[in-house]
Design a protein around this motif. Sequence first.
Motif, PDB file in Angstrom:
ATOM      1  N   ASN A 149       0.840  -1.196   0.000  1.00  0.00           N
ATOM      2  CA  ASN A 149       0.000   0.000   0.000  1.00  0.00           C
ATOM      3  C   ASN A 149       0.877   1.248   0.000  1.00  0.00           C
ATOM      4  O   ASN A 149       2.034   1.206   0.424  1.00  0.00           O
ATOM      5  N   ASP A 196      -1.080   5.969   3.449  1.00  0.00           N
ATOM      6  CA  ASP A 196      -2.424   5.579   3.898  1.00  0.00           C
ATOM      7  C   ASP A 196      -2.402   4.846   5.235  1.00  0.00           C
ATOM      8  O   ASP A 196      -3.443   4.484   5.763  1.00  0.00           O
ATOM      9  N   PRO A 245      -9.586  -0.476   8.881  1.00  0.00           N
ATOM     10  CA  PRO A 245      -8.526  -1.375   8.416  1.00  0.00           C
ATOM     11  C   PRO A 245      -7.434  -1.599   9.462  1.00  0.00           C
ATOM     12  O   PRO A 245      -7.197  -0.745  10.314  1.00  0.00           O
ATOM     13  N   THR A 286      -3.320  -3.173   9.679  1.00  0.00           N
ATOM     14  CA  THR A 286      -2.189  -3.420   8.767  1.00  0.00           C
ATOM     15  C   THR A 286      -0.968  -3.943   9.512  1.00  0.00           C
ATOM     16  O   THR A 286      -0.791  -3.669  10.708  1.00  0.00           O
ATOM     17  N   ASN A 290      -7.628  -8.094   5.380  1.00  0.00           N
ATOM     18  CA  ASN A 290      -7.107  -6.729   5.282  1.00  0.00           C
ATOM     19  C   ASN A 290      -6.244  -6.499   4.044  1.00  0.00           C
ATOM     20  O   ASN A 290      -5.656  -5.426   3.907  1.00  0.00           O
ATOM     21  N   GLU A 308      -7.606  -0.147   1.761  1.00  0.00           N
ATOM     22  CA  GLU A 308      -6.904   1.107   2.028  1.00  0.00           C
ATOM     23  C   GLU A 308      -6.691   1.253   3.533  1.00  0.00           C
ATOM     24  O   GLU A 308      -7.624   1.073   4.317  1.00  0.00           O
ATOM     25  N   GLY A 324      -3.470  -3.940   4.599  1.00  0.00           N
ATOM     26  CA  GLY A 324      -2.406  -4.529   3.803  1.00  0.00           C
ATOM     27  C   GLY A 324      -1.271  -5.093   4.628  1.00  0.00           C
ATOM     28  O   GLY A 324      -1.118  -4.776   5.817  1.00  0.00           O
ATOM     29  N   ARG A 371       2.478  -4.880   4.419  1.00  0.00           N
ATOM     30  CA  ARG A 371       3.386  -3.981   3.701  1.00  0.00           C
ATOM     31  C   ARG A 371       4.811  -4.493   3.772  1.00  0.00           C
ATOM     32  O   ARG A 371       5.319  -4.776   4.849  1.00  0.00           O
ATOM     33  N   SER A 377      -6.181   3.327  -6.289  1.00  0.00           N
ATOM     34  CA  SER A 377      -6.439   3.207  -4.852  1.00  0.00           C
ATOM     35  C   SER A 377      -5.100   3.282  -4.145  1.00  0.00           C
ATOM     36  O   SER A 377      -4.064   2.944  -4.737  1.00  0.00           O
ATOM     37  N   ALA A 419      -4.463   1.345  -1.933  1.00  0.00           N
ATOM     38  CA  ALA A 419      -4.242  -0.037  -1.521  1.00  0.00           C
ATOM     39  C   ALA A 419      -3.677  -0.850  -2.671  1.00  0.00           C
ATOM     40  O   ALA A 419      -4.150  -0.741  -3.815  1.00  0.00           O
ATOM     41  N   HIS A 467      -6.031  -3.776  -4.715  1.00  0.00           N
ATOM     42  CA  HIS A 467      -7.344  -3.244  -4.335  1.00  0.00           C
ATOM     43  C   HIS A 467      -8.475  -3.936  -5.083  1.00  0.00           C
ATOM     44  O   HIS A 467      -9.589  -4.000  -4.587  1.00  0.00           O
TER      45      HIS A 467
END
Lengths: 185, 756, 255
Positions: free
Chosen positions: B203, B207, B335, B337, B366, B370, B373, B375, B589, B591, B594
């Motif tokens: 992402n 965000d 969300p 993350t 997840n 957005e 994620g 990451r 997005s 994300a 997405h």
Amino acid sequence: MSKRYAFLLDMDKCIGCRGCAMACKNFNQLQPDMVWRQVYPLDESIYPHRDRAFLSLSCNHCDNPACLAACPTCSYEKRPDGIVVHHQETCIGCSNCIRSCPYGAPRFNKAEKHAEKCSLCHERLDAGLQPACVQACLTGALQLIDLNAPLPGGLVQYPAGYPNMPRLNPSTRFILPRAPRLARR
Amino acid sequence: MKKSEHASGRRDFLKGLLTAGAAGALGGIPGSLLAPRRAGAAPFDPSEYQVFRNACPRNCYDTCSIKTYVRDGVVQFVEGAPESTFTKGSLCVKGYTYPRRIYSPDRIKYPMLQEGRGSGNWKRISWDEAMGRIADKILDIKKRDGNLLGLALSKYSGNFGITNNCVEGMMSSLGYTSRFVGTPCWPAGIDAQNYDLGDMWCNDPEDMARARYIIVWGANPAWCSMHSMKYLYAARERGAKIVVIDPILTQTAAKADEFWQIRAGTDGALALGMARHLLDRGLVDQDFVSRCAVGFEDFAAYLRANVTVEWAAERCGIPAEAIRAVTEEFAAARPATVWIGYGMQRHTNGGSMVRAIDAFVAMTGNIGVEGGGVRYGHLRTWGFNFHAMLQQPPEGSVGFTGATGPKGEFDFADGAKPAAYSDRPLNMNKTAQEILDAKDPEIRMLWISCKNPFAQDFDRNKLEKAFKKLEMVVSVEQFFTETVRHSDIVLPVTTLFEEWTVNVSYWHYWLSLNEQAVKPMHEAKSNLEIAALLSRAMNAREPGSCTFPQEVDGKEWMIKEFNKGIYEQFGLSSWEDLRRGPAKARMASSASWHDRKFATPSGKYEFSSELCARNGFKALPEYVEGRKATAPFRLMTPHVQFGLHSQFVNLDWMEAFYPEPFVYIHPRAAAARKIEDGAMTRVSNAVGEVVVRACITDTVPEDCLVMYEAWFRKLDFNVQNLVDDCAADMGAMKTGAPGVALHDQFVDIAPVGGGR
Amino acid sequence: MNYEFPLVFFTVLTQLAVGIALAAAWKERRADGIRPGDNPNRLWQGAFAAAAAGLLASLFHLADPLRAFTALSNVGHSWLSREGLVFGVFAVLLLARCLVQARWLSLLAALAGVVGLVMQGLTYAPVSMPAINNSLPFFLFALAALILGSSFGQEKENSLVSLQRLSLIALLLLLLAVPCVWTSGNALMRATAAAWKASVPFWGGVALLALGLALSFLRRNATVQGLVLLCGILLTRMTFFGDTLHTAGQIGKPF
């Protein structure tokens, strides 16, 4: 009423990166060994984990500056907006300000043989910009505030590890750091 | 001291006023004789400067956009570009040292030849002589071997400016050579994410501010991605909870709401325990696992059969009730993350651990969200032409015919190669061993650029031995590093302010132009100019022996990297738009994934990956035991905020804040070894030893020692004296070589000289 | 360790000058105070020489000694400016007294010296050094002046010996008592106490002062005894300037 500029250090946000202090060297073109701002780790008796909470300090631009009172050559000036300015050009390097300041703000420039200290980047402020250190603070921990304007709650003037000098009335304000809940072996 | 000679205009102005003031005082009223009139400083005026756009090209998440203020042809100061919401006007402590790097008295000023490697007997030579010697050697190798596989390139992440891929291009333009492929950095995690998701794609870090729950897992952004901290704080101000999982109580951990000091190398067990708890509590996002994923039932069966929360707690050292509580909070927040750090996968089981964490986040649904994620990183903004990199070998070149893979994560050229020959791949993570083992032909000559092998490659003592085999070593450098000490010829290379290029990040989505702000200092030349010079020397000796253009223009070569895809992605009409400031990729997005169309063979999230199984691992993200300890302490050698690998810490500006390294040791471990705070110690294992001062701190676990990798110009400190070249599990698929288990190292420690 | 030698010599030599001036003025308090064989001018010349040497030493403390005169600019606020001014006047008065024999000049010079001591006591009691941010520096300086004055401000026979012993005992007690008092103060005072107690010059100085006291009972060579005391005071002064802790060195630690 005129402004009274001051630094606000949110120790809860400060990550001790020294970006503020290096940005100061970068903008003010200090000698390689000189610093106008220093980042001091808090002792474990104050914050429970070593080198994990910090006091980032330059000049506190005190209400009654010890440097200004101590300087025999009138090289210090307090501007109406509270900024304490040191004039290197009249300094004779007696070091009395360095002896007198409890916060270690003035330091001796060996190469150019005079004292010097944080100017709160007044040339930048006068141009409508933030001080170099404040602009450099990437977590928003270091801010410029006006002590004559309404202030947020929870500010501390004398956190542990910072000399308590009511006579000088330093302008810097602090927000204290928190420690995380721990799960460890 | 160049810098001070060109002191700021403000100071000149002050001096002028002072002279005028003194003259006035003498002729003025008597009182002013004692108090010389003071100068008043004029407000700072940005219009007195030329402002250039630059970008920090170091191997760093943040890849800052820089504004450079130049006057009288001298960089006066730098600041962060305010146009980038990621850089947001602030550089980091490293970035602010750049003016010093350009004008450092320690810079290598001209080409030099060392008579006797390691002798320190350096003599200045001309560029012509340097390139002549190098060209003669290359031609000699070709004559002896019939090919150039005896010439190897060692290059990695010292400068990620896109045009610096001309170094690879220069090698290709000579013929087929040997290349050190792979990456010591993040390969196991790259492959893991490729198995699970089909690509490594994170992402937009910006965000994260929208996340309601953040687990920073094995990453230390407070030191290594400082600009990301503001998003963590913003999320917290909106009510998010931040949990940090790390073997070390890092600076990031100190800023968390909750910190878990996990036993290193057991992150997979913890993630699996958390996954099991999701199952037990019915917290699995059924829609995601059934519609967007394959293999979930197999994974659930594996968890039920093999994993419990208590089992996980036992392995990783985190209390079961804490695991349950955070798992439930994470599943309830949306969300939510996880940020997986690179340190976490530098283990023999690193890739499997990343897969387990991916699976945990996927189960909560997840991914593709957005603010959510899992990451890790991305290369989605790297769609340049790689014109500088893609040079053709001379007609009739002979090369390697064995199996090859990608030449690293940044090898965007695959597929376009002629089939007959290729470069010979050597594993970067076993540089020393590969040099020692290479046969038919042996490695005779090494070209080093954008890399400092003696600081970054593993098993330093073995590397020392390996270098003795080399007939010629050429280093392209800015400072006299340990690698330069082991070289025959050093070529001075430009800093980022002295060359044109363009930069993107593997974390955020900004694109920055890097303009040439000042003329190169001394005799420094860019990698591009060096390639052209070499081509000139080669063709003068043997026409047609090098296809690299003999005349180059850095700006033109920078422009050649742009293409329609980049312009569209970043909404640019021309590269010149970037002169007004960096640009951010336009995204459907913030994300990744997405649309939940994954790039895996199945097009879905793969809890069970056949590709992974085919590559010799388990199809499921099963638990894999870590490397067995061979000494009392685990040694971790992560990054420090004052340096990036071997760069920055050598500058005197940085020494003002970070003069000396330490080995960090827990108070109980120190007491048991009779080590006092600040005492000199010897840390040793089978690889070698390091003598360093101890710093006693409860931020490290009792069974761990920590040293931050760095190169100090005045000290003989090098963590690679203790790190062997043991491989991590994954990485070969996407980067050409597996990663390295550099946090699975074991050492012992003893006080030196009575511990004081 | 930075012992600030220019300040050590400046303070000790000016205190020597004040002490001699006080002794000389004391002898002149009655017209018959001057005995045959006395040469009061020699005392005043000695005082002037000490004061001039002290002021010269102080220049070495400055990075830019040629502009030393600008140090008088801030008489309105700075104790350092006032100290400089008063000792400057003191030196001029001493010189004047050497040239012109007048009791009012002697009194004036002695008075300037005493005022100088007060200024000095305030100059070297900065707020940044909690251990000495009090009247301690003044008492240390005044006792030093009395000891040195009673040692070097006498001719032939030692008429000031009881004053010398008394002030020596007072200084020794003060030096030994002060670190003990600090140990019940704040962290910085405790650390200063530890630093003083660990200071070689401090104990060397105390030993020399004690030796001087013993010598005063032996009534041997007064010059030797005076030099012993001078060295003792110089050594303890090194500790005063070099081992007194500054708050700036402790930032981040508990105070």
